[in-house]
Motif scaffolding. Structure first.
Motif, short mmCIF file in Angstrom:
data_model
loop_
_atom_site.label_atom_id
_atom_site.label_comp_id
_atom_site.label_asym_id
_atom_site.label_seq_id
_atom_site.Cartn_x
_atom_site.Cartn_y
_atom_site.Cartn_z
N ASP A 168 -7.23 3.86 -11.92
CA ASP A 168 -9.33 3.80 -11.60
C ASP A 168 -9.35 5.23 -13.38
O ASP A 168 -10.80 4.97 -13.07
N ARG A 198 0.54 -0.87 0.38
CA ARG A 198 -0.20 -0.17 -0.26
C ARG A 198 1.09 0.80 0.41
O ARG A 198 0.94 2.00 -0.70
N GLN A 228 -2.79 3.16 -9.80
CA GLN A 228 -3.56 2.54 -9.06
C GLN A 228 -4.49 3.69 -9.37
O GLN A 228 -5.10 3.82 -10.44
N THR A 249 -13.65 5.52 -12.78
CA THR A 249 -14.09 6.57 -11.30
C THR A 249 -12.63 6.95 -10.64
O THR A 249 -11.42 7.17 -11.27
N ASN A 250 -12.88 7.67 -9.57
CA ASN A 250 -12.03 8.72 -9.26
C ASN A 250 -11.39 8.00 -8.13
O ASN A 250 -11.42 7.01 -7.47
N PRO A 251 -10.03 8.11 -7.96
CA PRO A 251 -9.03 7.53 -6.87
C PRO A 251 -8.98 7.90 -6.05
O PRO A 251 -9.36 9.12 -5.62
N SER A 252 -9.41 7.07 -4.57
CA SER A 252 -9.52 7.24 -3.54
C SER A 252 -8.78 8.31 -3.25
O SER A 252 -7.09 8.27 -3.43
N PRO A 253 -9.73 8.66 -2.20
CA PRO A 253 -8.36 9.86 -2.01
C PRO A 253 -6.88 9.73 -0.94
O PRO A 253 -5.62 9.99 -0.95
N ALA A 254 -7.02 8.18 -0.18
CA ALA A 254 -5.08 7.35 -0.40
C ALA A 254 -4.16 6.92 -1.15
O ALA A 254 -3.63 8.42 -0.77
N ASN A 275 0.54 3.07 -5.42
CA ASN A 275 -0.43 4.13 -6.21
C ASN A 275 -0.33 5.00 -7.02
O ASN A 275 -1.70 5.46 -7.73
#
Length: 271
Positions: free
Chosen positions: A229, A216, A225, A235-240, A222
Motif C-alpha cells: 500500500d 485476511r 499488504q 496509498t494509506n493502508p486500510s484501517p483493517a 497484513n
C-alpha cells in the motif's frame, strides 16, 4: 528510602546498559560471520531479492499476475517482507541452545538472544531495500509521502518477530523437533501469503469464505499488504490492515514474553 530507590534505578540502568552493549556486539558478530570470506559480501543482501524477483517474475508472470501493475515490484515487496520474518524466526530457533556456553558463564537477560537474531535479520532487510529502490527506478515509480508507513510497518513486524522468536527459541530448548517442523510451517505460510499471487484471485474464483477469511487474518498478509500500500499502490493502508498489524504485533509480543518468562528458569537444565 530515597537512597535505596536511587540505588535500584542506578543498578537497573547499569544492567540495561550492559545488556544493550552485549546485544549490539552479538548483532555485529552475526553480520560479520554472515559475509565472512564472501567476495561480494553485503552486496548479496541486494542481489538475492533481485535475483529471486527476476526468477519469480519469469515463472509466475503469466500464471498468477492477474493484471497486477508493476508485477516485479509487487513480487519483491512481498518477498523481502516475508523473508524478514522467515530469516528472523529460523535464526531464533537456535538462539538459546546456540548460546549455551555463554548462558552458563555470564549472567545476562536471556531474551537478548532471540531479539539479537531478529535484529540481525532486520539489518539484512535494510540492505535489501536497496533492491526495492533499484526496481522502483527501473519502473519509474516515484515514492510519495505514503512511504512514511514503511518504517512503522517494519517496526510492527520486528515486534511480531521478537515475540514469535522468543516462543520458538524457548520451544526448541525442550523440543528439538520444532527445528524441523518450523521449516514445514514456513513453507505452508509462504503459500498462504499473497507473495506471487493476488488476493483478488480468491474472490474472482469464488473460493470458500473460510479460505478468504483465513488469508485476511494471516499476519503476514497484513504486513505485506501494508508495505505494498505504502510503496506500490501509494496509498494509506486500510484501517483493517493496519489494525491487524498492530494486533498481531502486540499479541505475539505478549505471548512471547509470557512463554519465555515462564520457561527461562529451566533453560540451564536442558541446554
Amino acid at each position: 528510602m530515597a537512597n535505596s530507590s536511587s540505588n535500584e534505578v542506578t543498578y537497573a540502568s547499569s544492567v540495561f546498559s550492559k545488556d544493550l552493549s552485549i546485544l549490539r556486539q552479538l548483532v555485529s558478530k552475526d553480520f560479520k560471520i554472515k559475509y565472512r570470506r564472501s567476495v561480494l559480501g553485503v552486496a548479496w543482501s541486494v542481489l538475492n531479492p533481485l535475483l529471486m524477483m527476476i526468477v519469480m517474475s519469469i515463472v509466475f508472470s503469466y500464471m498468477f499476475r492477474h493484471n497486477i501493475e508493476n508485477y516485479p515490484l509487487y513480487l519483491i515487496l512481498g518477498n523481502i517482507t516475508f523473508s524478514l520474518m522467515s530469516e528472523a524466526t529460523r535464526q531464533s530457533l537456535r538462539s538459546i541452545t546456540g548460546a549455551a556456553s555463554l548462558l552458563k558463564k555470564v549472567k545476562v537477560d536471556r531474551a537478548i538472544f532471540p531479539i539479537q537474531k531478529v535484529l540481525s535479520a532486520l539489518v539484512n532487510f535494510v540492505f535489501s531495500l536497496v533492491a526495492v529502490v533499484l526496481v522502483m527506478l527501473w519502473f519509474r515509480v516515484m515514492p510519495t509521502w505514503h512511504i512514511v508507513w514503511v518504517p512503522l510497518g517494519v517496526l510492527l513486524l520486528v515486534i511480531f518477530c521478537c515475540g514469535l522468536g522468543m516462543i520458538l527459541g524457548a520451544a526448541v530448548v525442550f523440543f528439538r523437533d520444532v527445528m524441523h517442523l518450523w521449516g514445514v510451517v514456513l513453507t505452508a505460510w509462504n503459500y498462504l501469503t499473497p507473495i506471487f499471487w493476488d488476493f483478488q484471485m480468491l474472490v474472482d474464483n469464488h473460493a470458500p469464505e473460510w479460505v478468504i477469511m483465513l488469508v485476511r487474518l494471516n499476519p503476514m498478509y497484513n504486513f505485506v499488504q501494508l508495505m505494498r500500500d505504502a510503496v506500490l499502490w501509494q496509498t494509506n493502508p486500510s484501517p483493517a490492515v493496519f489494525g491487524l498489524c498492530v494486533f498481531w504485533a502486540l499479541l505475539m509480543l505478549a505471548l512471547g514474553l509470557f512463554v519465555f518468562k515462564k520457561t527461562e528458569h529451566k533453560f540451564i537444565l536442558y541446554i
